[in-house]
Design a protein around this motif. Sequence first.
Motif, short mmCIF file in Angstrom:
data_model
loop_
_atom_site.label_atom_id
_atom_site.label_comp_id
_atom_site.label_asym_id
_atom_site.label_seq_id
_atom_site.Cartn_x
_atom_site.Cartn_y
_atom_site.Cartn_z
N SER A 44 0.85 -1.19 0.00
CA SER A 44 0.00 0.00 0.00
C SER A 44 0.88 1.23 0.00
N CYS A 45 0.29 2.34 -0.40
CA CYS A 45 1.06 3.59 -0.49
C CYS A 45 0.12 4.74 -0.16
N THR A 46 0.45 5.47 0.90
CA THR A 46 -0.35 6.62 1.31
C THR A 46 0.39 7.89 0.91
N ILE A 47 -0.30 8.78 0.22
CA ILE A 47 0.32 10.00 -0.30
C ILE A 47 -0.44 11.19 0.26
N GLY A 48 0.30 12.14 0.82
CA GLY A 48 -0.32 13.35 1.33
C GLY A 48 0.68 14.48 1.40
N ARG A 71 4.47 13.60 1.56
CA ARG A 71 4.80 12.41 2.32
C ARG A 71 4.24 11.19 1.60
N ILE A 72 5.14 10.23 1.35
CA ILE A 72 4.78 8.95 0.73
C ILE A 72 5.10 7.87 1.74
N VAL A 73 4.06 7.22 2.27
CA VAL A 73 4.24 6.18 3.28
C VAL A 73 4.02 4.83 2.61
N GLN A 96 -0.36 4.01 -9.35
CA GLN A 96 -0.64 5.15 -8.46
C GLN A 96 0.51 6.14 -8.45
#
Length: 391
Positions: free
Chosen positions: A19-23, A30-32, A48
Amino acid sequence: MAGTHNSAGREPDAATPASCTIGVEAGTLRIVAAGDWSIVHLDPIDRQLRKLLAAPPEARRAEIDFTDISRFDTAGACVLARTATFLRAGGLAVDLKNISEAQRILIDKIGRGGVPEPVIHLSQPLYIEFTGRVGEAVRAIGGEALGMLGFVGAVVVTAGRTIVHPSRFRIVPFMHHMEKAGFDALPLVCLLTFLIGAVVAQQGAVQLKQFGAEVFTVNLIAIIFLREVGLLLTAIIVAGRSGSAFTAEIGSMKMREEIDAMRTLGLDPMEMLVLPRVLALIVALPLLTFVANIMGLIGGGVVVQLMLNMSPGVYIQRVQEAIGFWTFGVGLVKAPFMAATIALVGCRAGMAVSGSAESVGAQTTRSVVYSIFLVIVLDALFAMFFTAVDI
Protein backbone atom coordinates in the motif's frame (compact mmCIF):
# COMPACT_ATOMS: atom_id res chain seq x y z
CA MET A 1 17.92 -10.26 -4.74
CA ALA A 2 15.92 -11.75 -1.89
CA GLY A 3 13.39 -9.69 0.00
CA THR A 4 14.54 -7.95 3.20
CA HIS A 5 13.09 -7.36 6.71
CA ASN A 6 12.26 -3.83 7.77
CA SER A 7 14.42 -1.89 10.20
CA ALA A 8 12.27 -2.78 13.21
CA GLY A 9 13.00 -6.49 12.75
CA ARG A 10 9.38 -7.63 12.26
CA GLU A 11 8.69 -10.88 10.46
CA PRO A 12 7.71 -10.39 6.83
CA ASP A 13 3.99 -10.71 6.30
CA ALA A 14 3.61 -11.83 2.70
CA ALA A 15 -0.20 -11.83 3.10
CA THR A 16 -0.30 -8.04 3.57
CA PRO A 17 -0.51 -6.43 0.13
CA ALA A 18 1.55 -3.38 -0.69
CA SER A 19 0.00 0.00 0.00
CA CYS A 20 1.06 3.59 -0.49
CA THR A 21 -0.35 6.62 1.31
CA ILE A 22 0.32 10.00 -0.30
CA GLY A 23 -0.32 13.35 1.33
CA VAL A 24 1.00 16.91 1.64
CA GLU A 25 1.70 18.41 5.08
CA ALA A 26 3.26 21.86 5.60
CA GLY A 27 4.78 21.92 2.11
CA THR A 28 6.14 18.36 2.41
CA LEU A 29 4.97 15.55 0.16
CA ARG A 30 4.80 12.41 2.32
CA ILE A 31 4.78 8.95 0.73
CA VAL A 32 4.24 6.18 3.28
CA ALA A 33 5.00 2.70 1.92
CA ALA A 34 3.62 -0.33 3.75
CA GLY A 35 3.09 -4.07 3.28
CA ASP A 36 4.63 -6.52 0.82
CA TRP A 37 6.57 -4.46 -1.75
CA SER A 38 7.47 -7.39 -3.97
CA ILE A 39 6.73 -7.77 -7.66
CA VAL A 40 3.53 -9.77 -7.00
CA HIS A 41 1.70 -6.80 -5.42
CA LEU A 42 3.25 -3.79 -7.15
CA ASP A 43 1.10 -3.26 -10.23
CA PRO A 44 -1.59 -1.00 -8.63
CA ILE A 45 1.06 0.84 -6.59
CA ASP A 46 3.12 1.44 -9.72
CA ARG A 47 0.11 2.96 -11.50
CA GLN A 48 -0.64 5.15 -8.46
CA LEU A 49 2.91 6.54 -8.31
CA ARG A 50 3.02 7.10 -12.09
CA LYS A 51 -0.10 9.27 -11.79
CA LEU A 52 1.60 11.19 -8.99
CA LEU A 53 4.68 11.82 -11.13
CA ALA A 54 2.53 12.90 -14.07
CA ALA A 55 0.87 15.66 -11.96
CA PRO A 56 2.85 16.21 -8.70
CA PRO A 57 1.21 18.38 -5.98
CA GLU A 58 2.70 21.69 -4.85
CA ALA A 59 5.50 20.95 -2.36
CA ARG A 60 9.08 21.98 -1.57
CA ARG A 61 10.37 18.67 -0.29
CA ALA A 62 9.38 15.00 -0.21
CA GLU A 63 9.66 12.17 2.31
CA ILE A 64 9.45 8.47 1.51
CA ASP A 65 8.80 6.45 4.69
CA PHE A 66 10.00 2.81 4.67
CA THR A 67 8.85 2.02 8.29
CA ASP A 68 5.91 -0.27 7.54
CA ILE A 69 7.40 -2.21 4.59
CA SER A 70 7.29 -5.90 5.50
CA ARG A 71 8.93 -7.26 2.34
CA PHE A 72 11.07 -5.48 -0.24
CA ASP A 73 12.67 -6.76 -3.45
CA THR A 74 14.29 -5.30 -6.55
CA ALA A 75 10.92 -4.53 -8.15
CA GLY A 76 9.92 -2.40 -5.16
CA ALA A 77 13.34 -0.75 -5.18
CA CYS A 78 12.89 0.14 -8.87
CA VAL A 79 9.52 1.76 -8.24
CA LEU A 80 10.68 3.85 -5.27
CA ALA A 81 14.05 4.73 -6.84
CA ARG A 82 12.28 5.93 -9.97
CA THR A 83 9.86 7.97 -7.87
CA ALA A 84 12.68 9.59 -5.92
CA THR A 85 14.65 10.36 -9.10
CA PHE A 86 11.73 12.08 -10.82
CA LEU A 87 10.81 14.04 -7.70
CA ARG A 88 14.39 15.32 -7.48
CA ALA A 89 14.25 16.21 -11.18
CA GLY A 90 11.13 18.25 -10.35
CA GLY A 91 13.10 20.33 -7.87
CA LEU A 92 12.08 18.61 -4.61
CA ALA A 93 14.52 17.60 -1.89
CA VAL A 94 13.84 13.90 -1.24
CA ASP A 95 14.46 12.25 2.15
CA LEU A 96 14.28 8.45 2.63
CA LYS A 97 13.06 7.90 6.22
CA ASN A 98 13.45 4.76 8.36
CA ILE A 99 15.21 2.85 5.58
CA SER A 100 17.18 -0.26 6.57
CA GLU A 101 20.70 -0.97 5.37
CA ALA A 102 19.57 -3.78 3.07
CA GLN A 103 16.89 -1.56 1.57
CA ARG A 104 19.40 1.27 1.06
CA ILE A 105 21.78 -1.12 -0.74
CA LEU A 106 19.00 -2.11 -3.14
CA ILE A 107 18.00 1.53 -3.74
CA ASP A 108 21.64 2.52 -4.37
CA LYS A 109 22.20 -0.35 -6.82
CA ILE A 110 19.08 0.60 -8.74
CA GLY A 111 20.03 4.28 -8.64
CA ARG A 112 23.47 3.64 -10.11
CA GLY A 113 21.71 2.25 -13.18
CA GLY A 114 20.31 5.69 -13.85
CA VAL A 115 17.10 6.71 -15.58
CA PRO A 116 16.96 6.48 -19.39
CA GLU A 117 17.22 9.80 -21.12
CA PRO A 118 14.05 10.85 -22.90
CA VAL A 119 14.10 10.22 -26.63
CA ILE A 120 14.40 13.47 -28.52
CA HIS A 121 12.79 13.39 -31.95
CA LEU A 122 14.47 16.01 -34.07
CA SER A 123 12.01 17.42 -36.54
CA GLN A 124 13.51 17.89 -39.98
CA PRO A 125 12.15 19.56 -43.08
CA LEU A 126 10.29 17.21 -45.37
CA TYR A 127 12.76 17.62 -48.24
CA ILE A 128 15.68 16.55 -46.00
CA GLU A 129 13.82 13.46 -44.79
CA PHE A 130 12.82 12.62 -48.37
CA THR A 131 16.39 13.05 -49.60
CA GLY A 132 17.67 10.82 -46.81
CA ARG A 133 15.23 8.07 -47.70
CA VAL A 134 16.13 8.32 -51.37
CA GLY A 135 19.81 8.08 -50.43
CA GLU A 136 19.18 5.00 -48.29
CA ALA A 137 17.26 3.38 -51.15
CA VAL A 138 20.03 4.14 -53.63
CA ARG A 139 22.65 2.75 -51.24
CA ALA A 140 20.60 -0.42 -50.71
CA ILE A 141 20.12 -0.89 -54.46
CA GLY A 142 23.84 -0.36 -55.05
CA GLY A 143 24.75 -2.91 -52.40
CA GLU A 144 22.26 -5.40 -53.84
CA ALA A 145 23.64 -4.88 -57.34
CA LEU A 146 27.24 -5.40 -56.18
CA GLY A 147 26.24 -8.54 -54.26
CA MET A 148 24.39 -9.90 -57.29
CA LEU A 149 27.35 -9.14 -59.55
CA GLY A 150 29.69 -11.04 -57.24
CA PHE A 151 27.28 -13.99 -57.12
CA VAL A 152 26.99 -14.08 -60.93
CA GLY A 153 30.80 -14.05 -61.14
CA ALA A 154 31.00 -17.00 -58.74
CA VAL A 155 28.48 -18.95 -60.83
CA VAL A 156 30.38 -18.18 -64.05
CA VAL A 157 33.64 -19.38 -62.47
CA THR A 158 31.92 -22.56 -61.31
CA ALA A 159 30.45 -23.11 -64.77
CA GLY A 160 33.89 -22.63 -66.36
CA ARG A 161 35.44 -25.10 -63.94
CA THR A 162 32.69 -27.59 -64.80
CA ILE A 163 33.32 -27.17 -68.52
CA VAL A 164 37.03 -27.86 -68.00
CA HIS A 165 36.23 -30.87 -65.80
CA PRO A 166 32.88 -32.30 -67.02
CA SER A 167 32.98 -35.04 -64.40
CA ARG A 168 32.18 -32.37 -61.76
CA PHE A 169 28.76 -31.72 -63.32
CA ARG A 170 25.88 -33.05 -61.18
CA ILE A 171 23.60 -34.68 -63.74
CA VAL A 172 21.13 -36.13 -61.19
CA PRO A 173 20.28 -32.77 -59.55
CA PHE A 174 20.13 -31.21 -63.02
CA MET A 175 17.52 -33.72 -64.22
CA HIS A 176 15.63 -33.46 -60.92
CA HIS A 177 15.29 -29.68 -61.22
CA MET A 178 14.42 -29.98 -64.91
CA GLU A 179 11.47 -32.10 -63.87
CA LYS A 180 10.47 -29.86 -60.96
CA ALA A 181 10.85 -26.53 -62.76
CA GLY A 182 9.77 -27.71 -66.22
CA PHE A 183 7.57 -30.77 -66.45
CA ASP A 184 5.71 -30.17 -63.17
CA ALA A 185 4.92 -26.59 -64.24
CA LEU A 186 3.31 -27.64 -67.55
CA PRO A 187 -0.31 -27.96 -66.30
CA LEU A 188 -0.34 -24.49 -64.76
CA VAL A 189 1.42 -22.87 -67.74
CA CYS A 190 -0.90 -24.58 -70.25
CA LEU A 191 -4.07 -23.59 -68.40
CA LEU A 192 -3.12 -19.95 -67.86
CA THR A 193 -1.77 -19.33 -71.35
CA PHE A 194 -4.82 -20.99 -72.94
CA LEU A 195 -7.12 -18.71 -70.92
CA ILE A 196 -5.04 -15.57 -71.61
CA GLY A 197 -5.02 -16.41 -75.33
CA ALA A 198 -8.79 -16.75 -75.27
CA VAL A 199 -9.20 -13.43 -73.43
CA VAL A 200 -6.86 -11.56 -75.82
CA ALA A 201 -8.75 -12.98 -78.80
CA GLN A 202 -12.15 -12.07 -77.36
CA GLN A 203 -11.15 -8.50 -76.49
CA GLY A 204 -9.34 -8.02 -79.78
CA ALA A 205 -12.29 -9.31 -81.80
CA VAL A 206 -14.72 -6.99 -79.99
CA GLN A 207 -12.58 -3.91 -80.59
CA LEU A 208 -11.57 -4.68 -84.19
CA LYS A 209 -15.15 -5.51 -85.12
CA GLN A 210 -16.02 -1.82 -84.70
CA PHE A 211 -13.75 -1.06 -87.67
CA GLY A 212 -14.71 -4.10 -89.72
CA ALA A 213 -11.21 -5.53 -89.22
CA GLU A 214 -12.04 -8.52 -87.05
CA VAL A 215 -10.09 -10.77 -89.42
CA PHE A 216 -6.90 -9.19 -88.04
CA THR A 217 -7.67 -10.69 -84.64
CA VAL A 218 -5.54 -13.64 -85.75
CA ASN A 219 -2.58 -11.33 -86.39
CA LEU A 220 -3.07 -9.75 -82.97
CA ILE A 221 -3.07 -13.09 -81.19
CA ALA A 222 -0.12 -14.53 -83.08
CA ILE A 223 2.19 -11.53 -82.82
CA ILE A 224 1.42 -10.52 -79.24
CA PHE A 225 1.68 -14.07 -77.92
CA LEU A 226 4.75 -15.22 -79.82
CA ARG A 227 6.75 -12.05 -79.21
CA GLU A 228 5.74 -10.98 -75.70
CA VAL A 229 2.87 -12.47 -73.74
CA GLY A 230 3.75 -16.15 -73.98
CA LEU A 231 7.28 -15.72 -72.65
CA LEU A 232 6.45 -12.99 -70.13
CA LEU A 233 3.55 -14.90 -68.62
CA THR A 234 5.59 -18.10 -68.43
CA ALA A 235 8.55 -16.31 -66.84
CA ILE A 236 6.32 -14.73 -64.19
CA ILE A 237 4.76 -18.11 -63.39
CA VAL A 238 8.20 -19.71 -63.13
CA ALA A 239 9.50 -16.85 -60.96
CA GLY A 240 6.63 -17.27 -58.52
CA ARG A 241 6.78 -21.05 -58.57
CA SER A 242 10.33 -22.24 -59.18
CA GLY A 243 12.30 -19.14 -58.14
CA SER A 244 10.63 -19.09 -54.74
CA ALA A 245 11.19 -22.86 -54.40
CA PHE A 246 14.92 -22.39 -55.05
CA THR A 247 15.10 -19.76 -52.31
CA ALA A 248 13.11 -21.82 -49.80
CA GLU A 249 15.10 -25.00 -50.45
CA ILE A 250 18.55 -23.42 -50.23
CA GLY A 251 17.46 -21.15 -47.36
CA SER A 252 16.23 -24.12 -45.33
CA MET A 253 19.56 -25.86 -45.88
CA LYS A 254 21.37 -22.69 -44.82
CA MET A 255 19.20 -22.42 -41.70
CA ARG A 256 19.97 -26.03 -40.73
CA GLU A 257 23.70 -25.45 -41.41
CA GLU A 258 23.74 -28.12 -44.13
CA ILE A 259 25.67 -25.80 -46.45
CA ASP A 260 28.38 -25.36 -43.81
CA ALA A 261 28.50 -29.14 -43.50
CA MET A 262 29.03 -29.39 -47.27
CA ARG A 263 31.97 -27.03 -47.12
CA THR A 264 33.39 -29.02 -44.20
CA LEU A 265 33.23 -32.18 -46.33
CA GLY A 266 35.02 -30.41 -49.18
CA LEU A 267 31.92 -30.03 -51.38
CA ASP A 268 31.26 -26.78 -53.23
CA PRO A 269 27.67 -25.54 -52.66
CA MET A 270 27.84 -23.66 -55.98
CA GLU A 271 28.42 -26.92 -57.82
CA MET A 272 25.99 -28.95 -55.72
CA LEU A 273 23.09 -26.52 -55.35
CA VAL A 274 23.31 -23.44 -57.56
CA LEU A 275 24.70 -24.51 -60.94
CA PRO A 276 22.27 -27.45 -61.50
CA ARG A 277 19.30 -25.19 -60.74
CA VAL A 278 20.50 -22.40 -63.04
CA LEU A 279 21.20 -24.74 -65.97
CA ALA A 280 17.97 -26.67 -65.46
CA LEU A 281 15.90 -23.49 -65.62
CA ILE A 282 17.84 -22.20 -68.65
CA VAL A 283 16.86 -25.39 -70.49
CA ALA A 284 13.32 -25.65 -69.11
CA LEU A 285 12.03 -22.09 -69.67
CA PRO A 286 12.43 -22.06 -73.50
CA LEU A 287 10.58 -25.39 -73.66
CA LEU A 288 7.83 -24.05 -71.42
CA THR A 289 7.66 -20.90 -73.56
CA PHE A 290 7.20 -22.99 -76.71
CA VAL A 291 4.31 -24.90 -75.11
CA ALA A 292 2.83 -21.64 -73.75
CA ASN A 293 2.87 -20.09 -77.24
CA ILE A 294 1.07 -23.10 -78.71
CA MET A 295 -1.54 -23.11 -75.94
CA GLY A 296 -2.11 -19.37 -76.34
CA LEU A 297 -2.68 -19.81 -80.07
CA ILE A 298 -5.08 -22.68 -79.38
CA GLY A 299 -7.03 -20.60 -76.86
CA GLY A 300 -7.25 -17.73 -79.33
CA GLY A 301 -8.27 -20.13 -82.10
CA VAL A 302 -11.17 -21.48 -80.03
CA VAL A 303 -12.53 -17.97 -79.43
CA VAL A 304 -12.01 -16.94 -83.06
CA GLN A 305 -13.93 -20.01 -84.25
CA LEU A 306 -16.81 -19.28 -81.85
CA MET A 307 -17.03 -15.51 -82.42
CA LEU A 308 -15.94 -15.14 -86.04
CA ASN A 309 -16.95 -18.56 -87.41
CA MET A 310 -13.42 -19.06 -88.72
CA SER A 311 -12.51 -22.68 -89.42
CA PRO A 312 -9.33 -24.19 -87.89
CA GLY A 313 -7.74 -24.52 -91.34
CA VAL A 314 -8.26 -20.84 -92.15
CA TYR A 315 -7.04 -19.87 -88.68
CA ILE A 316 -3.81 -21.83 -89.12
CA GLN A 317 -3.29 -20.32 -92.56
CA ARG A 318 -3.79 -16.80 -91.20
CA VAL A 319 -1.32 -17.48 -88.39
CA GLN A 320 1.28 -18.63 -90.94
CA GLU A 321 0.76 -15.48 -92.98
CA ALA A 322 0.95 -13.21 -89.91
CA ILE A 323 4.21 -14.42 -88.45
CA GLY A 324 7.76 -14.85 -89.63
CA PHE A 325 10.74 -16.68 -88.22
CA TRP A 326 11.77 -13.89 -85.85
CA THR A 327 8.22 -13.43 -84.59
CA PHE A 328 8.58 -16.87 -83.11
CA GLY A 329 12.32 -16.65 -82.46
CA VAL A 330 12.29 -13.41 -80.45
CA GLY A 331 10.51 -15.05 -77.52
CA LEU A 332 12.81 -18.07 -77.52
CA VAL A 333 15.93 -15.86 -77.67
CA LYS A 334 14.84 -13.96 -74.56
CA ALA A 335 13.88 -17.08 -72.59
CA PRO A 336 17.37 -18.28 -71.48
CA PHE A 337 18.31 -14.81 -70.21
CA MET A 338 15.12 -14.55 -68.17
CA ALA A 339 15.60 -18.10 -66.88
CA ALA A 340 19.15 -17.32 -65.75
CA THR A 341 17.93 -14.15 -64.01
CA ILE A 342 15.16 -15.99 -62.14
CA ALA A 343 17.44 -18.83 -61.07
CA LEU A 344 20.32 -16.56 -60.00
CA VAL A 345 18.06 -14.27 -57.96
CA GLY A 346 16.35 -17.23 -56.29
CA CYS A 347 19.58 -19.05 -55.44
CA ARG A 348 21.32 -15.90 -54.16
CA ALA A 349 18.35 -15.09 -51.91
CA GLY A 350 18.55 -18.63 -50.51
CA MET A 351 22.27 -18.27 -49.82
CA ALA A 352 21.58 -14.94 -48.07
CA VAL A 353 19.31 -16.51 -45.41
CA SER A 354 20.64 -15.59 -41.98
CA GLY A 355 19.52 -18.67 -40.05
CA SER A 356 15.91 -18.19 -38.95
CA ALA A 357 12.54 -19.17 -40.36
CA GLU A 358 11.61 -15.50 -40.57
CA SER A 359 14.65 -14.88 -42.77
CA VAL A 360 13.62 -17.72 -45.08
CA GLY A 361 10.18 -16.15 -45.55
CA ALA A 362 11.60 -12.66 -46.10
CA GLN A 363 14.17 -13.83 -48.63
CA THR A 364 11.58 -15.92 -50.49
CA THR A 365 9.31 -12.90 -50.83
CA ARG A 366 12.23 -10.75 -51.91
CA SER A 367 13.36 -13.24 -54.55
CA VAL A 368 9.90 -13.38 -56.15
CA VAL A 369 9.56 -9.59 -56.23
CA TYR A 370 13.07 -9.05 -57.60
CA SER A 371 12.69 -11.82 -60.19
CA ILE A 372 9.42 -10.47 -61.59
CA PHE A 373 10.80 -6.92 -61.63
CA LEU A 374 13.98 -7.94 -63.45
CA VAL A 375 12.04 -10.12 -65.92
CA ILE A 376 9.87 -7.16 -66.90
CA VAL A 377 12.91 -4.88 -67.18
CA LEU A 378 14.71 -7.44 -69.35
CA ASP A 379 11.66 -7.79 -71.56
CA ALA A 380 11.51 -4.02 -72.04
CA LEU A 381 15.23 -3.84 -72.88
CA PHE A 382 14.93 -6.68 -75.40
CA ALA A 383 11.86 -5.05 -76.94
CA MET A 384 13.79 -1.80 -77.48
CA PHE A 385 16.78 -3.70 -78.86
CA PHE A 386 14.76 -5.74 -81.37
CA THR A 387 12.88 -2.61 -82.43
CA ALA A 388 16.18 -0.78 -82.97
CA VAL A 389 17.55 -3.61 -85.16
CA ASP A 390 14.19 -3.88 -86.99
CA ILE A 391 13.34 -7.44 -85.95
